[in-house]
Design an enzyme around this catalytic site. Structure first.
Site, PDB file in Angstrom:
ATOM      1  CG  LEU A  78     -11.591  -2.757  15.931  1.00 27.40           C
ATOM      2  CD1 LEU A  78     -11.488  -3.777  17.061  1.00 27.40           C
ATOM      3  CD2 LEU A  78     -12.615  -3.245  14.903  1.00 27.40           C
ATOM      4  CE  LYS A  79      -5.805   5.130  13.922  1.00 31.73           C
ATOM      5  NZ  LYS A  79      -5.316   4.645  12.617  1.00 31.73           N
ATOM      6  CG  HIS A 137       4.054   1.005  -2.561  1.00 29.90           C
ATOM      7  ND1 HIS A 137       4.439   1.251  -3.858  1.00 29.90           N
ATOM      8  CD2 HIS A 137       2.979   1.768  -2.332  1.00 29.90           C
ATOM      9  CE1 HIS A 137       3.603   2.123  -4.390  1.00 29.90           C
ATOM     10  NE2 HIS A 137       2.716   2.450  -3.489  1.00 29.90           N
ATOM     11  CD1 TRP A 174     -10.135   8.713  -3.216  1.00 35.24           C
ATOM     12  CD2 TRP A 174      -8.169   9.729  -2.913  1.00 35.24           C
ATOM     13  NE1 TRP A 174      -9.165   7.905  -3.755  1.00 35.24           N
ATOM     14  CE2 TRP A 174      -7.945   8.494  -3.589  1.00 35.24           C
ATOM     15  CE3 TRP A 174      -7.072  10.540  -2.619  1.00 35.24           C
ATOM     16  CZ2 TRP A 174      -6.674   8.066  -3.965  1.00 35.24           C
ATOM     17  CZ3 TRP A 174      -5.799  10.113  -3.002  1.00 35.24           C
ATOM     18  CH2 TRP A 174      -5.609   8.889  -3.654  1.00 35.24           C
ATOM     19  CG  HIS A 222       1.850  10.229  -9.587  1.00 33.00           C
ATOM     20  ND1 HIS A 222       2.712   9.216  -9.932  1.00 33.00           N
ATOM     21  CD2 HIS A 222       1.297   9.858  -8.406  1.00 33.00           C
ATOM     22  CE1 HIS A 222       2.691   8.291  -8.988  1.00 33.00           C
ATOM     23  NE2 HIS A 222       1.830   8.652  -8.053  1.00 33.00           N
ATOM     24  CB  ILE A 224       5.847  11.069  -7.083  1.00 36.43           C
ATOM     25  CG1 ILE A 224       6.496   9.975  -7.935  1.00 36.43           C
ATOM     26  CG2 ILE A 224       4.371  11.113  -7.367  1.00 36.43           C
ATOM     27  CD1 ILE A 224       6.470  10.228  -9.430  1.00 36.43           C
ATOM     28  CD  GLU A 230       1.699   1.412  -7.752  1.00 33.59           C
ATOM     29  OE1 GLU A 230       1.426   2.334  -6.967  1.00 33.59           O
ATOM     30  OE2 GLU A 230       1.121   0.337  -7.766  1.00 33.59           O
ATOM     31  CB  CYS A 252       0.052   5.291  -7.924  1.00 32.80           C
ATOM     32  SG  CYS A 252      -0.718   6.448  -6.812  1.00 32.80           S
TER      33      CYS A 252
HETATM   34  N1  GLN Z   1       2.148  14.209  -5.137  1.00 32.10           N
HETATM   35  C1  GLN Z   1       1.642  13.215  -4.248  1.00 32.10           C
HETATM   36  C2  GLN Z   1       2.743  12.715  -3.347  1.00 32.10           C
HETATM   37  O1  GLN Z   1       3.830  12.642  -3.770  1.00 32.10           O
HETATM   38  C3  GLN Z   1       1.039  12.041  -4.988  1.00 32.10           C
HETATM   39  C4  GLN Z   1       0.429  11.042  -4.048  1.00 32.10           C
HETATM   40  C5  GLN Z   1      -0.232   9.842  -4.683  1.00 32.10           C
HETATM   41  O2  GLN Z   1       0.040   9.467  -5.775  1.00 32.10           O
HETATM   42  N2  GLN Z   1      -1.127   9.221  -4.015  1.00 32.10           N
HETATM   43  O3  GLN Z   1       2.531  12.368  -2.204  1.00 32.10           O
HETATM   44 ZN    ZN Z   2       1.179   7.683  -6.368  1.00 28.66          ZN
END
Ligand code: GLN
Ligand code: ZN
Length: 768
Positions: free
Chosen positions: A18-19, A702, A569, A649, A439, A673, A651
């Site tokens: 399907l993908k 994004h 994850w 970090h 990041i 973020e 997000c």
């Molecule tokens: N260090 C990771 C990157 O820059 C952080 C990814 C994320 O926040 N999902 O890709």
């Molecule tokens: Zn991120």
């Protein structure tokens, strides 16, 4: 007879058919008809397979071309105005426009928002409601697919998302009204659909109301009553199975059992505690559907244990009132273990994917209906697998367990308080005010992916691959130096995925080759399987960071994924609590962080983007989770000297409600973020004095848009209204791996220029 039942099957196909069809369609290479053909072939295949596996209640309408919540949006015609929809049937292009947005010469319409489906890694499309929203039947997919199966001689149980959960999962602009007010207008579409299904001969319909396992107010509970009374009144013979999953109903159970429905489904994997109460309270003749097989994880069920649970329920209610099924839809597990080639036989013998879970359901139902001797062999094989897993020394490694046991309270604390560390880091690192950084990841170009694939297929040697990576790193460092970034990154070119990369190198974790799970739309992920006690035999990232640092005088930030994110994850072992597994990962990451420090890396970022999404569904469980997850982060990050600066970090989410926990992580610098929802994020800092340093993202990665210098400067100034100039960092809002160099070069240049501009303003005393 007890009924063998399934709540939903993975949609994407064992080979991601399907993908491919979807992506072909979006690229214009596959026709709509061909796309529909692929989808219908998959449906046929899935229905027939479930029939052969002995499932009595086979779901239909569980397949989707993108997402089942979006399907519901289409069913009830809740298409937002910006898609210029003409009120007819929602066609493919309108459907995908909502899912993905459209951008061409004459159209530029954004997609609908996407967010995580409860506490899973599946994303759904968030319905958007306006005041006086009008609902009308605009897709009969559910009826069509019921008939499609019927034509094949297969009676199915259509699945639809219930009206209350549908409304609760949606949003209204600026929260300007309560979407439950729309219920009266929505219900006629639902009753109409149920009527049609009944008319076509459907015996059962499964209505999913997962919101019943969350905290609900009085009004929401009343909405359930109103909805199901209306649905019941509109039908005569159609039976309704009300499905709850992902947790226990707790105080909402009274409401559920008071509804005029014919069966209620309970998740007994996550909510076994509700069974006893359910057996006592369930009104006669309502049936109870037992969710015994885990729809969220990959382990074989302990069938004799599950059988005992089922037998108890049968004794109390009688076979006729019992259904046996998975805890939830099987959407969250890979399709078929037989298709997996990377796992050894022993490990595979402990696992069950969607197809194998159907067999487990059948074994349980057969044991109930025909007696255990009828499935003696299957039960015995299962028993052996369970024993083998319990006793395996691949799982239980005393050295790892002892190490976790001997963790001392000091190991969760940095040597000094933040104020002291900060002083030392200032002297040591000698960074300007408003330091600039990124990041971690830089564009994963076609070349990078091609070389990695070639290396994995043994087409190029390790030396060739690594020297290619070093070239990439060298260029990346030159570029960052060239534009005047203060803290550099090596670019993460060696990583395909921030969790898989670490999973590959840790013991106790297995990586799969073909075990895909849908993440959103056509996107699939291959979560690692954490099966045993975890250790890190060798440094995982040091080589790359060390090399990058050797190329420059500026500090290069080391980059590791945090323990909570690795846990979140992955498929996690279910034979010990998640916090224990998390602590083992934390110790492995701690070793890595310490090794980075020993190799001369003075700034180390430990990413925890998944910390927020791990929050339990019930607020009463938050504190416990936040305690152990924050502790895991601290365990991973506290082994370093005061002069070493720890970053983290985060997000993808709102942090406002967990800011205090984030502060307890005590990272020296936090990047979050915020460029899209900047005002919201910055609002928190009006009320909450974030104690450490922080980089609210000022470049939205994004979007392909390149921000102008002045835009970024303006965002920095806004940040300075609520944060102090000694506290604030200037960075994009997430990793740059999905962007290309043409976008990020000017964007990062502007970011550095903006930092310079505002620094100058501050020096001239012009700052906010
Ligand atoms: N260090 C990771 C990157 O820059 C952080 C990814 C994320 O926040 N999902 O890709
Ligand atoms: Zn991120």
């Amino acid at each position: 007879m007890a009924i063998a039942s399934n709540l939903g099957y993975p949609r994407i196909g064992a080979n991601r058919e399907l993908k491919r069809a979807l992506e072909g369609y979006w690229r214009g290479n596959t026709s709509g008809a061909d796309l529909r053909k692929v989808a219908s072939d998959l449906r046929t295949q899935h229905w027939q397979m479930q029939q052969m596996a002995g499932i009595d209640h086979i779901p239909s309408n569980d397949q989707s071309l993108y997402d089942h919540v979006l399907d519901t949006v289409a069913m009830v015609g809740a298409v937002p105005d910006r898609y210029d929809w003409d009120d007819g049937t929602v066609d493919l292009d309108t459907y995908f426009a909502m899912a993905r947005g459209v951008q061409d010469e004459d159209k530029d319409v954004s997609a609908m928002e996407m967010t995580k489906w409860f506490d899973t890694n599946y994303h759904y499309i968030v319905p958007e409601f306006k005041r006086n929203q009008n609902f009308q039947l605009s897709s009969t997919k559910v009826v069509k697919e019921y008939l499609e199966a019927k034509d094949l001689g297969i009676e199915t149980r259509p699945v639809i998302l219930g009206p209350v959960s549908f409304l609760l999962l949606g949003k209204t602009q600026n929260k300007e009204f309560n979407q439950l007010e729309l219920l009266d207008d929505l219900l006629p579409v639902y009753t109409y659909i149920l009527n049609r299904l009944e008319e076509k001969g459907a015996e059962w319909v499964q209505i999913d109301e997962p919101c019943l396992v969350t905290d609900l107010n009085e009004e929401a509970l009343k909405s359930f009553h109103k909805s199901y009374t209306a649905l019941d009144a509109a039908t005569t013979d159609l039976n309704i199975l009300l499905a709850t999953y992902f947790g226990s109903m707790e105080e909402n159970m009274e409401t559920a059992f008071a509804l005029p429905v014919d069966a209620v489904h309970l998740d007994l994997t996550r909510g076994l505690n509700q069974l006893e109460k359910a057996l006592t309270r369930i009104p006669d003749p309502m049936s109870l559907s037992l969710g015994l097989i885990d729809g969220r994880n990959v382990w074989k069920a302990d069938l004799s244990e599950q059988l005992d649970i089922a037998k108890n329920a049968v004794e109390r209610l009688g076979k006729e009132r019992i259904m046996i099924g998975p805890s939830s839809s099987l959407l969250y597990v890979p399709v078929d273990l037989e298709q997996e080639t990377a796992l050894d036989e022993e490990l595979a013998s402990w696992l069950a994917f969607a197809k194998q879970k159907l067999q487990e359901i059948d074994v349980l139902a057969t044991a109930i209906n025909d007696g255990e001797q009828a499935v003696e062999e299957a039960l015995e094989t299962n028993r052996q697998a369970i024993i083998s897993r319990n006793q395996s020394d691949r799982i239980h490694r005393p050295t790892v367990k002892e190490r976790v046991e001997s963790v001392t309270p000091e190991m969760y604390q940095r040597n000094s308080e933040f104020a002291e560390r900060r002083k030392q880091q200032r002297e040591h690192l000698n960074l300007p005010d408003l330091p600039t950084t990124s990041i971690g990841s830089l564009p994963q170009t076609k070349d990078v992916r091609k070389m990695r694939a070639a290396f994995k297929r043994d087409e190029i040697s390790k030396e060739e691959y690594e020297s290619f990576l070093k070239e990439q790193i060298k260029e990346a460092i030159r570029f960052q130096e060239g534009i005047g970034m203060d803290v550099l990154v090596h670019g993460e070119f060696e990583r395909s995925d921030m969790v898989e990369f670490f999973g590959e190198q840790m013991e106790g974790v297995a990586i799969t080759s073909n075990s895909w799970v849908q993440s959103y739309g056509s996107r699939c992920v291959r979560p690692p399987i954490i099966y045993g006690d975890i250790s890190r035999p060798e440094p995982m990232t040091v080589k790359w960071s060390e090399y990058a640092q050797s190329l420059t005088e500026k500090p290069v930030k080391g980059m590791v994924t945090g323990p909570v994110t690795i846990l979140q994850w992955s498929f996690v072992r279910n034979d010990q609590p998640r916090w224990k597994t998390c602590n083992q990962i934390a110790l492995a990451i701690r070793d890595e962080v310490n090794d980075l420090e020993n190799a001369g890396i003075e700034i180390i970022q430990i990413d925890e983007p998944a910390l927020r999404e791990g929050l339990p569904l019930r607020q009463s469980d938050w504190e416990k989770y936040l305690d152990w997850s924050v502790d895991a982060f601290k365990l991973a990050s506290s082994g370093v000297k005061d002069t070493t600066q720890i970053h983290t970090h985060m997000c993808y989410s709102e942090f406002n409600d967990i800011m205090e926990a984030i502060a307890r992580m005590d990272a020296d610098v936090l990047s979050v973020e915020s460029s899209r929802s900047r005002m919201e994020l910055l609002d928190v800092f009006k009320d909450f004095d974030y104690p450490n340093e922080i980089g609210p993202g000022v470049y939205d990665i994004h979007s392909p848009r390149i921000p102008e210098t002045e835009e970024v400067s303006e965002l920095i100034r806004k940040g300075l209204n609520v944060l102090s100039k000694d506290q604030i960092w200037i960075n994009p809002d997430c990793g740059l791996k999905t962007r290309n160099w043409d976008e990020i070069k000017p964007s990062l240049e502007h970011l550095v220029e903006a930092a310079d501009t505002v620094r100058e303003e501050l020096q001239n005393g012009e700052g906010p």
